[in-house]
Design an enzyme around this catalytic site. Structure first.
Site, PDB file in Angstrom:
ATOM      1  N   GLU A  31       0.803  -1.343  -0.017  1.00 56.68           N
ATOM      2  CA  GLU A  31       0.102  -0.016  -0.029  1.00 56.68           C
ATOM      3  C   GLU A  31       0.896   1.278   0.023  1.00 56.68           C
ATOM      4  O   GLU A  31       0.864   1.942   0.596  1.00 56.68           O
ATOM      5  CB  GLU A  31      -0.875  -0.163   1.304  1.00 56.68           C
ATOM      6  CG  GLU A  31      -2.001  -1.147   1.031  1.00 56.68           C
ATOM      7  CD  GLU A  31      -3.221  -1.041   2.122  1.00 56.68           C
ATOM      8  OE1 GLU A  31      -4.187  -1.430   1.870  1.00 56.68           O
ATOM      9  OE2 GLU A  31      -2.747  -0.648   3.342  1.00 56.68           O
ATOM     10  N   GLU A  81      -6.315  -7.040  -1.832  1.00 62.02           N
ATOM     11  CA  GLU A  81      -6.940  -6.823  -0.519  1.00 62.02           C
ATOM     12  C   GLU A  81      -8.252  -6.346  -0.556  1.00 62.02           C
ATOM     13  O   GLU A  81      -8.671  -5.561  -1.304  1.00 62.02           O
ATOM     14  CB  GLU A  81      -6.134  -5.910   0.493  1.00 62.02           C
ATOM     15  CG  GLU A  81      -4.660  -6.453   0.781  1.00 62.02           C
ATOM     16  CD  GLU A  81      -4.329  -5.614   1.727  1.00 62.02           C
ATOM     17  OE1 GLU A  81      -5.099  -4.930   2.740  1.00 62.02           O
ATOM     18  OE2 GLU A  81      -3.025  -5.367   1.781  1.00 62.02           O
TER      19      GLU A  81
END
Length: 329
Positions: free
Chosen positions: A141, A247
């Protein structure tokens, strides 16, 4: 460039918590019968796992030995694997990207060298154990950079790009003659077209040699299902890269939508329907560039158990059956 690519659609799950849960006594069941969680996933069409790795963790078990053991077990069962380098000793995400403690006094050049050597040696350990991952995330991320403050964005794009390149070069060096795993760049902007475009447009100016794009998509943070669809379409048009929702999750009991309506009820059936719809969006992405979906995490325990695949008694929930129909013939 990568020489070995897989066109297989990834039905995946991040199982980084699973060995810890099982070692602490968690029992997972299907139809009331205790079974290994990986076996349950495998029999419901899951074909990939994702495993995070920390440099020198002190709070969580996700070091090299733990992660390598989990990868060996999954590979022996036939799973492919995605190795997720956090380049930290603990969680790295948009809100915090901590530099590993042992590297905190390094110069930028020393950090670049450390990222290269650590990545090379980790991938080599997987190679030597016969558990080479099919795909590797260089950072987790990373929309706000990595290894703060050196690689924090937007101020330090040059530093960030050098760290990413070092990680990718480390994957190549660690592969040592074997096909390099697919390289994923993972951000957390699943429903945000503008932010995704800004990030990857800037990244493109550095000629970073990566293969696929990963997005996080949690609807309470990252937009509606329509936002996700629009963003995947725009991303594929702009970059002609394969994309993964690497995710995603949804609650099977109330947690995120207690004061406002969610896209589905926070119930076992709503969780199942959410995954079914996200998967539909990925599979319908233009040109077949939607390549897979990973749940975070089926075996999560504690306060986030409501995002997992198992109820408070360890029984598997209806969400496990979303992909069953794809295996029928």
């Amino acid at each position: 460039m990568v020489t070995g690519k897989s066109s297989e659609y990834a039905i995946g799950a991040d199982v980084s918590f699973l060995p810890q849960a099982e070692q602490s006594g968690a029992i997972f069941k299907e139809n009331g019968v205790a079974r290994p969680a990986l076996e349950i996933l495998l029999e419901h069409s899951y074909n990939w796992i994702r495993l995070r790795i920390f440099v020198a963790p002190t709070k969580l078990p996700n070091n090299l030995a733990y992660t390598l053991a989990a990868a060996k077990q999954a590979k022996a069962m036939g799973f492919k694997s995605l190795l997720d380098f956090h380049y930290a000793d603990d969680w790295a995400d948009p809100g915090h990207q901590p530099t590993p403690v042992a590297w905190q006094n390094y110069t930028h050049k020393q950090l670049v060298d450390a990222v290269f050597a650590y990545t090379r040696d980790t991938v080599a350990a997987f190679r030597n154990a016969g558990t080479m991952p099919e795909m590797v995330q260089v950072g987790n991320e990373v929309s706000n950079g990595m290894m703060w403050p050196d690689g924090r964005l937007p101020a330090n794009w040059d530093n960030f790009a050098a760290l990413i390149k070092a990680g990718i070069d480390g994957v190549s060096a660690g592969s040592a003659g074997q096909p390099r795993p697919l390289i994923m760049i993972h951000i957390d902007k699943g429903g945000d077209v503008a932010a995704t475009k800004a990030f990857f447009d800037k990244l493109a100016t550095y000629n970073i040699d990566f293969d696929v794009i990963g997005q996080s998509f949690y609807p309470w943070w990252q937009g509606s299902l329509n936002d996700l669809r629009t963003n995947l379409e725009a991303t594929i048009r702009a970059y002609s890269k394969d994309v993964y929702v690497v995710e995603t999750a949804y609650n099977w009991e109330p947690g995120e939508y207690t004061k406002r309506p969610g896209p589905f009820p926070e119930s076992p059936e709503g969780q199942r329907d959410f995954l079914d719809e996200v998967n539909r969006i990925v599979m319908e992405a233009p040109g077949g560039h939607g390549k897979g979906i990973f749940w975070w995490e089926p075996a999560v325990q504690g306060g986030l158990v409501r995002r997992g695949f198992f109820d408070h008694n360890g029984n598997v929930l209806p969400v496990i059956g979303v992909f069953d129909r794809f295996a029928r013939y």
